[in-house]
Write a protein that holds these residues in place. Structure first.
Motif, short mmCIF file in Angstrom:
data_model
loop_
_atom_site.label_atom_id
_atom_site.label_comp_id
_atom_site.label_asym_id
_atom_site.label_seq_id
_atom_site.Cartn_x
_atom_site.Cartn_y
_atom_site.Cartn_z
N HIS A 1 0.87 -1.18 0.00
CA HIS A 1 0.00 0.00 0.00
C HIS A 1 0.91 1.23 0.00
O HIS A 1 1.52 1.56 1.01
CB HIS A 1 -0.91 -0.01 1.23
N VAL B 1 2.02 5.08 0.07
CA VAL B 1 1.53 6.34 0.63
C VAL B 1 2.60 7.41 0.41
O VAL B 1 3.77 7.10 0.13
CB VAL B 1 1.22 6.21 2.13
N GLU C 1 0.19 9.84 6.27
CA GLU C 1 -0.75 9.03 5.49
C GLU C 1 -0.65 7.56 5.87
O GLU C 1 -1.66 6.84 5.90
CB GLU C 1 -0.48 9.22 4.00
N ALA C 2 0.56 7.11 6.20
CA ALA C 2 0.72 5.73 6.65
C ALA C 2 -0.05 5.48 7.94
O ALA C 2 -0.66 4.42 8.12
CB ALA C 2 2.20 5.43 6.87
N GLU D 1 -2.74 6.82 8.83
CA GLU D 1 -4.17 6.69 8.50
C GLU D 1 -4.45 5.35 7.82
O GLU D 1 -5.46 4.70 8.09
CB GLU D 1 -4.60 7.85 7.60
N ARG D 2 -3.54 4.91 6.96
CA ARG D 2 -3.78 3.69 6.20
C ARG D 2 -3.81 2.45 7.11
O ARG D 2 -4.57 1.52 6.86
CB ARG D 2 -2.71 3.52 5.13
N GLU E 1 -7.13 0.65 8.63
CA GLU E 1 -7.97 -0.32 7.92
C GLU E 1 -7.26 -1.64 7.67
O GLU E 1 -7.86 -2.56 7.10
CB GLU E 1 -8.39 0.28 6.57
N LEU E 2 -6.00 -1.75 8.12
CA LEU E 2 -5.22 -2.93 7.77
C LEU E 2 -4.93 -3.86 8.94
O LEU E 2 -4.78 -5.07 8.74
CB LEU E 2 -3.89 -2.51 7.13
N VAL F 1 2.81 -1.22 4.25
CA VAL F 1 2.59 0.19 3.91
C VAL F 1 3.95 0.80 3.59
O VAL F 1 4.85 0.79 4.44
CB VAL F 1 1.91 0.95 5.06
#
Length: 240
Positions: free
Chosen positions: A105, A107, A112-113, A115-116, A119-120, A211
């Motif tokens: 993923h 970013v 941003e990581a 935030e990502r 969901e992971l 990520v």
């Protein structure tokens, strides 16, 4: 030589073997850095103007920027400072990593990581360096294993274990570490190179999403991707 990387140390050694005088400059952000052969200076220059003055005062004939791909500030200063001093500059930058049947993923930043990962997963292996841990300080739900060379300073995530270590790493060790801590997400920067790539292979084997923070943009500069090409470039500068 603007250094701090394995490539910088290898190039310094190769140039010294040819009788070339090399001054390796390290930023000084690591308490006990791996030092290259030859003359070493530690600390900043004071921006592009300071670098230009140093190059002029020391009659430098070439500059090699072999800093980490995420050393954005010095990379920018190197281009401007070398130009101001009218000294040719080469960027030695290892290629970035490429996914192969991986769950990656991409970013643009550590923010941003942070935030990502929401969901992971809930158990995060952070390998992005101690200076980036503040981006995850607000993540109260996740548990973090953060690997750093030197101890980090606050702010830090509330649920975190710090592992002080430095590469190179082996796949079997990375696999065992992720299993032991029940890691379900790996966070890393696209540093490239072999020294820390084992974690990516281990994550692939374990089916763990990764990520990956993209490299920052740098000013245009003549760039090569391996020590042999950099050695040829410096040799050509000296012969010219």
């Amino acid at each position: 030589m603007l250094g701090g990387t394995g490539e910088a140390r290898a190039l310094a050694s190769a140039l010294l073997a040819r009788g070339v005088h090399v001054v390796s400059s390290l930023a000084g952000r690591v308490a006990n850095p791996r030092l290259p052969e030859g003359e070493v200076r530690i600390g900043g220059f004071g921006g592009p103007d300071g670098l230009a003055r140093w190059l002029t005062d020391h009659e430098a004939v070439a500059v090699v920027d072999a800093t980490h791909p995420f050393a954005e500030r010095i990379g920018t200063s190197a281009v401007a400072g070398a130009k101001a001093a009218n000294v040719p500059l080469l960027r030695l930058q290892r290629p970035g990593w490429q996914p192969r049947h991986d769950d990656w993923h991409w970013v643009a930043s550590l923010d941003e990581a942070a935030e990502r990962i929401q969901e992971l997963g809930d158990r995060i292996f952070l390998t992005s360096g101690r200076q980036g841990l503040a981006a995850f300080a607000h993540c109260a739900r996740q548990w973090f294993l953060a690997r750093c060379v030197d101890p980090p300073e606050p702010p830090l995530p509330p649920n975190i274990e710090i592992l002080l270590d430095r590469g190179p790493y082996r796949v079997e060790g990375e696999r065992a570490l992720m299993r032991e801590h029940r890691i379900d997400v790996l966070v890393t920067k696209d540093s490239g190179g072999d020294m820390t790539a084992a974690k990516l292979l281990a994550a692939r084997e374990l089916g763990i999403p990764v990520v990956v923070v993209r490299r920052p943009e740098r000013p245009d500069a003549h760039t090569v991707h391996d020590v042999a090409a950099a050695l040829d470039w410096v040799s050509a500068m000296l012969e010219g």
